[in-house]
Write a protein that holds these residues in place. Structure first.
Motif, PDB file in Angstrom:
ATOM      1  N   ILE A  94       0.843  -1.196   0.000  1.00 21.78           N
ATOM      2  CA  ILE A  94       0.000   0.000   0.000  1.00 21.78           C
ATOM      3  C   ILE A  94       0.876   1.243   0.000  1.00 21.78           C
ATOM      4  O   ILE A  94       1.727   1.422   0.886  1.00 21.78           O
ATOM      5  CB  ILE A  94      -0.934   0.044   1.225  1.00 21.78           C
ATOM      6  N   ALA A  95       0.689   2.101  -0.998  1.00 25.26           N
ATOM      7  CA  ALA A  95       1.353   3.406  -1.044  1.00 25.26           C
ATOM      8  C   ALA A  95       0.376   4.456  -0.506  1.00 25.26           C
ATOM      9  O   ALA A  95      -0.794   4.498  -0.908  1.00 25.26           O
ATOM     10  CB  ALA A  95       1.773   3.743  -2.467  1.00 25.26           C
ATOM     11  N   ASN A 149      -2.513  -4.466  -4.485  1.00 24.87           N
ATOM     12  CA  ASN A 149      -1.794  -3.212  -4.219  1.00 24.87           C
ATOM     13  C   ASN A 149      -2.806  -2.082  -4.044  1.00 24.87           C
ATOM     14  O   ASN A 149      -3.958  -2.182  -4.502  1.00 24.87           O
ATOM     15  CB  ASN A 149      -0.827  -2.880  -5.369  1.00 24.87           C
ATOM     16  N   GLY A 150      -2.373  -1.036  -3.398  1.00 19.63           N
ATOM     17  CA  GLY A 150      -3.243   0.119  -3.211  1.00 19.63           C
ATOM     18  C   GLY A 150      -2.476   1.414  -3.295  1.00 19.63           C
ATOM     19  O   GLY A 150      -1.269   1.458  -2.984  1.00 19.63           O
ATOM     20  N   ASN A 151      -3.153   2.448  -3.709  1.00 17.63           N
ATOM     21  CA  ASN A 151      -2.547   3.774  -3.788  1.00 17.63           C
ATOM     22  C   ASN A 151      -3.546   4.751  -3.177  1.00 17.63           C
ATOM     23  O   ASN A 151      -4.561   5.108  -3.785  1.00 17.63           O
ATOM     24  CB  ASN A 151      -2.255   4.141  -5.244  1.00 17.63           C
ATOM     25  N   LEU A 152      -3.245   5.197  -1.957  1.00 20.70           N
ATOM     26  CA  LEU A 152      -4.233   5.947  -1.169  1.00 20.70           C
ATOM     27  C   LEU A 152      -3.682   7.303  -0.723  1.00 20.70           C
ATOM     28  O   LEU A 152      -2.479   7.507  -0.665  1.00 20.70           O
ATOM     29  CB  LEU A 152      -4.639   5.138   0.065  1.00 20.70           C
ATOM     30  N   ASP A 175      -9.816  -8.771   0.745  1.00 17.26           N
ATOM     31  CA  ASP A 175     -11.179  -8.771   0.203  1.00 17.26           C
ATOM     32  C   ASP A 175     -11.595  -7.410  -0.339  1.00 17.26           C
ATOM     33  O   ASP A 175     -12.761  -7.216  -0.700  1.00 17.26           O
ATOM     34  CB  ASP A 175     -12.171  -9.205   1.295  1.00 17.26           C
ATOM     35  N   CYS A 176     -10.676  -6.464  -0.392  1.00 19.13           N
ATOM     36  CA  CYS A 176     -11.003  -5.106  -0.856  1.00 19.13           C
ATOM     37  C   CYS A 176     -10.168  -4.778  -2.082  1.00 19.13           C
ATOM     38  O   CYS A 176      -8.930  -4.863  -2.040  1.00 19.13           O
ATOM     39  CB  CYS A 176     -10.734  -4.095   0.258  1.00 19.13           C
ATOM     40  N   ASN A 177     -10.838  -4.394  -3.162  1.00 16.73           N
ATOM     41  CA  ASN A 177     -10.102  -4.126  -4.404  1.00 16.73           C
ATOM     42  C   ASN A 177      -9.297  -2.832  -4.351  1.00 16.73           C
ATOM     43  O   ASN A 177      -8.497  -2.557  -5.245  1.00 16.73           O
ATOM     44  CB  ASN A 177     -11.057  -4.101  -5.601  1.00 16.73           C
ATOM     45  N   LEU A 178      -9.504  -2.004  -3.320  1.00 20.00           N
ATOM     46  CA  LEU A 178      -8.701  -0.784  -3.168  1.00 20.00           C
ATOM     47  C   LEU A 178      -7.358  -1.068  -2.495  1.00 20.00           C
ATOM     48  O   LEU A 178      -6.469  -0.200  -2.493  1.00 20.00           O
ATOM     49  CB  LEU A 178      -9.465   0.264  -2.356  1.00 20.00           C
ATOM     50  N   THR A 179      -7.221  -2.249  -1.928  1.00 17.59           N
ATOM     51  CA  THR A 179      -5.986  -2.578  -1.206  1.00 17.59           C
ATOM     52  C   THR A 179      -5.319  -3.859  -1.699  1.00 17.59           C
ATOM     53  O   THR A 179      -4.163  -4.123  -1.355  1.00 17.59           O
ATOM     54  CB  THR A 179      -6.275  -2.727   0.297  1.00 17.59           C
TER      55      THR A 179
END
Length: 222
Positions: free
Chosen positions: A131-132, A214-217, A207-211
């Motif tokens: 996760i970024a 990989n994720g960019n938050l 289970d979360c497509n935002l994380t």
């Protein structure tokens, strides 16, 4: 009365009685003079008492009015003092409650930081999400999170390590504060496409497509 003030039920008093003077005669002016003379003597006798009674009554009424105004002013002052005391007590309780909440928050942050999952080793591919995260000051960090940890873990990591200066403590050195629910005052947001990563403690990273994988938050304060 002629003898002064009488503290009793008011009664009608006879102050002048005129009799034996004919109303009609050959010299009406003499009879009229006698009546006026009697009335004048009665007036001279009783008027000083009447004036004194009126003065006494006015003085009592004035004293009563003064006492009433003083009592009213005292009651207003007393009510104002009570209102001020109640306001001070409310402010004292609010300050005490705010201080208690602040202490509970600090204790919770220490406890929560002691519960954070350690960052997985880089060679455990497939077991973690990368996760970024861009912080409010513009700084960007990248961290690995266990796929089995919850979304709230990411929030807690940011809160404890970057948004608050929370010291490291051992798990057995700090207890979770009783009856305290922590609210995060920020959201983790994906910019493109725009989406908010809700802080649900029951949803896992995998289970979360935002994380996942990989994720960019971005951290956005509420």
């Amino acid at each position: 009365t002629g003898t002064g003030v009488v503290q009793s039920t008011p009664t009608m008093s006879l102050v002048l009685k005129i009799q034996g003077i004919p109303l009609k005669s050959d010299s009406n002016s003499v009879n009229v003079d006698k009546v006026i003379n009697k009335m004048h003597k009665a007036y001279q006798k009783y008027n000083p008492t009447l004036v004194s009674l009126i003065a006494d009554r006015n003085e009592r009424e004035a004293a009563t009015n003064i006492r009433r105004r003083q009592d009213e002013a005292y009651e207003r002052s007393l009510a104002l003092d009570r209102a001020r005391a109640q306001q001070r007590e409310r402010e004292r309780r609010e300050r005490a409650e705010a201080e208690r909440r602040e202490q509970d928050k600090k204790q919770w942050l220490k406890w929560r930081k002691s519960q954070l999952f350690p960052e997985p080793a880089q060679d455990r591919k497939g077991e973690y999400a990368r996760i970024a995260i861009r912080l409010p000051d513009g700084k960007r960090i990248t961290r690995r999170f266990e796929k089995s940890c919850t979304i709230e873990e990411i929030y807690a990591f940011i809160e404890c390590n970057y948004l608050n200066d929370v010291e490291d403590v051992q798990e057995d050195q700090i207890q979770r504060p009783f009856d305290y629910a922590h609210n995060y005052n920020f959201n983790l947001v994906q910019i493109m496409p725009k989406a908010v990563l809700e802080c649900y403690s029951s949803i896992l990273v995998k289970d979360c497509n935002l994380t996942w994988p990989n994720g960019n938050l971005v951290v956005e304060f509420i």
